[in-house]
Design a protein around this motif. Structure first.
Motif, short mmCIF file in Angstrom:
data_model
loop_
_atom_site.label_atom_id
_atom_site.label_comp_id
_atom_site.label_asym_id
_atom_site.label_seq_id
_atom_site.Cartn_x
_atom_site.Cartn_y
_atom_site.Cartn_z
N ARG A 116 -13.63 -10.20 8.29
CA ARG A 116 -12.80 -9.86 7.13
C ARG A 116 -11.37 -9.59 7.59
O ARG A 116 -11.15 -8.95 8.61
N PRO A 117 -10.37 -10.06 6.82
CA PRO A 117 -8.98 -9.80 7.21
C PRO A 117 -8.65 -8.31 7.07
O PRO A 117 -9.34 -7.58 6.36
N PRO A 118 -7.58 -7.86 7.72
CA PRO A 118 -7.19 -6.45 7.61
C PRO A 118 -6.90 -6.09 6.14
O PRO A 118 -6.53 -6.94 5.33
N THR A 119 -7.01 -4.82 5.82
CA THR A 119 -6.81 -4.35 4.45
C THR A 119 -5.41 -4.64 3.95
O THR A 119 -5.22 -5.00 2.79
N TRP A 120 -4.40 -4.51 4.81
CA TRP A 120 -3.02 -4.72 4.38
C TRP A 120 -2.82 -6.17 3.92
O TRP A 120 -2.01 -6.43 3.03
N VAL A 121 -3.53 -7.11 4.50
CA VAL A 121 -3.42 -8.51 4.08
C VAL A 121 -3.94 -8.67 2.65
O VAL A 121 -3.34 -9.37 1.83
N LEU A 122 -5.04 -8.00 2.34
CA LEU A 122 -5.59 -8.07 0.99
C LEU A 122 -4.62 -7.45 -0.03
O LEU A 122 -4.47 -7.96 -1.14
N TYR A 123 -3.96 -6.36 0.36
CA TYR A 123 -2.98 -5.74 -0.54
C TYR A 123 -1.79 -6.68 -0.80
O TYR A 123 -1.33 -6.82 -1.92
N ILE A 124 -1.33 -7.33 0.24
CA ILE A 124 -0.19 -8.26 0.07
C ILE A 124 -0.60 -9.43 -0.82
O ILE A 124 0.15 -9.84 -1.71
N ILE A 125 -1.80 -9.95 -0.62
CA ILE A 125 -2.28 -11.05 -1.46
C ILE A 125 -2.38 -10.60 -2.91
O ILE A 125 -1.98 -11.33 -3.83
N THR A 126 -2.86 -9.39 -3.15
CA THR A 126 -2.98 -8.86 -4.51
C THR A 126 -1.60 -8.71 -5.17
O THR A 126 -1.41 -9.10 -6.33
N VAL A 127 -0.63 -8.16 -4.44
CA VAL A 127 0.72 -7.97 -5.00
C VAL A 127 1.37 -9.31 -5.30
O VAL A 127 1.94 -9.51 -6.37
N VAL A 128 1.26 -10.26 -4.37
CA VAL A 128 1.87 -11.58 -4.59
C VAL A 128 1.21 -12.29 -5.77
O VAL A 128 1.89 -12.88 -6.62
N ALA A 129 -0.10 -12.21 -5.86
CA ALA A 129 -0.81 -12.86 -6.98
C ALA A 129 -0.44 -12.20 -8.31
O ALA A 129 -0.25 -12.89 -9.32
N THR A 130 -0.29 -10.88 -8.32
CA THR A 130 0.10 -10.19 -9.55
C THR A 130 1.51 -10.58 -9.97
O THR A 130 1.76 -10.87 -11.15
#
Length: 190
Positions: free
Chosen positions: A52-66
């Motif tokens: 699984r990728p690091p948590t910060w990567v998931l946060y960045i993906i969520t912000v960019v997608a939003t």
């Protein structure tokens, strides 16, 4: 003679670029699927590892997608608010002696400027649509919260509209007026 429409050109440009990117992605996918040489190995993974990728990567993906989703919604909302297409009226009584052309946007600019000088009015926008013998005027007035809409409407119907009809040589000009309130309030000093 057509009017310049920068938002329309931007929309067409963005859609054309998106279409080209989708065609390229589809072609690359087909080439990879059929195993054409020089491209990717169909058996290889997209990303290295299965962790699984690091948590910060998931946060960045969520912000960019939003943000991307909000930009798409803004673009869709902008498509709903369309301005009428600019028309050119030909004002001529004797075509052999020349012709006069009047853009409808040019015809209503002084009218909107006059309305903006009324007390309580922050901004005014007017658009004249239709042919010269079947024109319709739409006016959007941005007014203060405390503005007297009745006074603005009275000045509009007794001063500005008769002058506009006279200037355009029209007996009747069906008009739609929309008032929008600004969030700002003004205080009068006496």
């Amino acid at each position: 003679m057509s009017a310049s429409n920068p938002p329309g050109r931007l929309n067409r440009g963005v859609l054309a670029l998106l279409g080209l990117m989708l065609v390229a992605a589809g072609g690359l996918t087909l080439a990879t699927h059929f195993g054409w040489r020089g491209l990717f190995d169909p058996a290889s993974t997209i990303v290295p590892g299965t962790g699984r990728p690091p948590t910060w990567v998931l946060y960045i993906i969520t912000v960019v997608a939003t943000l991307l989703g909000l930009l798409c919604l803004r673009w869709l909302a902008a498509q709903l608010v369309r301005r009428p297409r600019r028309r050119i009226w030909r004002l001529e009584s004797d075509p052999d002696r020349g012709r006069t052309e009047l853009a409808t946007t040019t015809a209503v600019e002084p009218f909107a400027d006059e309305i903006e000088k009324y007390p309580g009015v922050r901004a005014a926008d007017a658009s004249l649509t239709g042919a010269q013998n079947d024109a319709t005027l739409t006016v959007v007035i941005h007014a203060d919260q405390q503005a007297s809409l009745a006074a603005i409407r009275h000045r509009l119907s007794t001063q500005a509209l008769p002058r506009l009809r006279q200037a355009l040589g029209l007996r009747a000009l069906p008009t739609q007026v929309e008032f929008r309130f600004t969030g700002k309030t003004t205080t009068t000093v006496r």
